[in-house]
Scaffold this motif. Structure first.
Motif, PDB file in Angstrom:
ATOM      1  N   MET A 185      46.352  42.536  32.257  1.00  0.00           N
ATOM      2  CA  MET A 185      45.975  42.656  33.628  1.00  0.00           C
ATOM      3  C   MET A 185      44.621  41.985  33.801  1.00  0.00           C
ATOM      4  SD  MET A 185      46.222  44.790  36.630  1.00  0.00           S
ATOM      5  CE  MET A 185      47.593  45.629  35.967  1.00  0.00           C
ATOM      6  N   GLU A 186      44.552  41.160  34.803  1.00  0.00           N
ATOM      7  CA  GLU A 186      43.292  40.534  35.182  1.00  0.00           C
ATOM      8  C   GLU A 186      43.170  40.623  36.693  1.00  0.00           C
ATOM      9  OE1 GLU A 186      43.530  36.504  33.780  1.00  0.00           O
ATOM     10  OE2 GLU A 186      43.134  37.070  31.712  1.00  0.00           O
ATOM     11  N   ILE A 187      41.946  40.674  37.168  1.00  0.00           N
ATOM     12  CA  ILE A 187      41.733  40.612  38.609  1.00  0.00           C
ATOM     13  C   ILE A 187      40.861  39.406  38.908  1.00  0.00           C
ATOM     14  CG2 ILE A 187      42.065  43.064  39.060  1.00  0.00           C
ATOM     15  CD1 ILE A 187      39.021  43.374  39.151  1.00  0.00           C
ATOM     16  N   SER A 188      41.046  38.840  40.086  1.00  0.00           N
ATOM     17  CA  SER A 188      40.241  37.686  40.479  1.00  0.00           C
ATOM     18  C   SER A 188      40.027  37.699  41.979  1.00  0.00           C
ATOM     19  CB  SER A 188      40.923  36.375  40.067  1.00  0.00           C
ATOM     20  OG  SER A 188      42.053  36.143  40.887  1.00  0.00           O
ATOM     21  N   TYR A 202      40.954  40.515  46.553  1.00  0.00           N
ATOM     22  CA  TYR A 202      41.300  40.531  45.133  1.00  0.00           C
ATOM     23  C   TYR A 202      42.779  40.276  44.890  1.00  0.00           C
ATOM     24  CZ  TYR A 202      36.762  42.326  43.745  1.00  0.00           C
ATOM     25  OH  TYR A 202      35.421  42.470  43.504  1.00  0.00           O
ATOM     26  N   ASP A 207      39.987  34.592  43.513  1.00  0.00           N
ATOM     27  CA  ASP A 207      40.270  33.172  43.675  1.00  0.00           C
ATOM     28  C   ASP A 207      40.937  32.932  45.020  1.00  0.00           C
ATOM     29  OD1 ASP A 207      41.046  30.533  43.507  1.00  0.00           O
ATOM     30  OD2 ASP A 207      42.155  30.764  41.640  1.00  0.00           O
ATOM     31  N   VAL A 254      45.505  40.880  41.735  1.00  0.00           N
ATOM     32  CA  VAL A 254      45.787  41.489  40.436  1.00  0.00           C
ATOM     33  C   VAL A 254      46.850  40.622  39.777  1.00  0.00           C
ATOM     34  CG1 VAL A 254      46.710  43.507  39.257  1.00  0.00           C
ATOM     35  CG2 VAL A 254      45.228  43.802  41.259  1.00  0.00           C
ATOM     36  N   HIS A 255      46.534  40.096  38.605  1.00  0.00           N
ATOM     37  CA  HIS A 255      47.453  39.239  37.858  1.00  0.00           C
ATOM     38  C   HIS A 255      48.048  40.058  36.716  1.00  0.00           C
ATOM     39  CE1 HIS A 255      45.643  35.568  39.647  1.00  0.00           C
ATOM     40  NE2 HIS A 255      44.573  36.351  39.689  1.00  0.00           N
ATOM     41  N   THR A 304      45.228  48.730  36.510  1.00  0.00           N
ATOM     42  CA  THR A 304      44.565  48.235  37.715  1.00  0.00           C
ATOM     43  C   THR A 304      43.282  49.017  37.964  1.00  0.00           C
ATOM     44  OG1 THR A 304      46.686  47.584  38.655  1.00  0.00           O
ATOM     45  CG2 THR A 304      44.844  47.810  40.192  1.00  0.00           C
ATOM     46  N   ILE A 341      49.562  39.913  33.477  1.00  0.00           N
ATOM     47  CA  ILE A 341      49.652  38.855  32.469  1.00  0.00           C
ATOM     48  C   ILE A 341      50.441  39.265  31.223  1.00  0.00           C
ATOM     49  CG2 ILE A 341      47.576  37.667  33.244  1.00  0.00           C
ATOM     50  CD1 ILE A 341      46.089  39.043  30.907  1.00  0.00           C
ATOM     51  N   ALA A 387      40.718  47.902  35.482  1.00  0.00           N
ATOM     52  CA  ALA A 387      40.189  46.564  35.772  1.00  0.00           C
ATOM     53  C   ALA A 387      39.083  46.627  36.830  1.00  0.00           C
ATOM     54  CB  ALA A 387      41.309  45.633  36.235  1.00  0.00           C
TER      55      ALA A 387
END
Length: 111
Positions: A1-4, A58, A6, A60-61, A85, A63, A88
């Motif tokens: 899990m990654e958050i960005s 945000y 972008d 939430v990826h 989540t 992964i 993160a």
């Protein structure tokens, strides 16, 4: 899990698991578990927003989604994604993970 944050990726939850990663749940092979992961991350994101955190920008990826073919079921995956989540965002300590005969849950702690 990654958050960005972008701006090239829409906010919310996106499936970002490498389709060649045989160690992760894949939607084509375990659609119920993949859907549960997306739902769990969305549940976590909504709960974080209800806590007053601005999550509108945000993404939430997802992964990687682990499982054990013997005993992993949808409520466990949903709960793990919600907890990941929260973690993160640095808010896992404000959530509670519990389970009973109805399955697993990840919810904000009641104050």
């Amino acid at each position: 899990m990654e958050i960005s944050q972008d701006q090239a990726v829409p906010p919310g939850v996106v499936w970002a698991v490498d389709s060649l990663d045989g160690t992760s749940v894949q939607p084509e092979e375990e659609p119920e578990l993949a859907q549960a992961a997306v739902e769990g991350a969305a549940i976590g994101l909504a709960a974080i927003a209800e806590m007053g955190v601005d999550v509108a920008a945000y993404t939430v990826h997802l992964i990687w989604v682990g499982m054990n073919v013997v005993d992993t079921e949808a409520t466990a995956v949903r709960t793990a994604a919600c907890a990941a989540t929260a973690d993160a965002f640095g808010l896992l300590d404000r959530f509670e993970v519990s389970g009973d005969v109805r399955g697993w849950r990840c919810e904000p702690m009641r104050r």
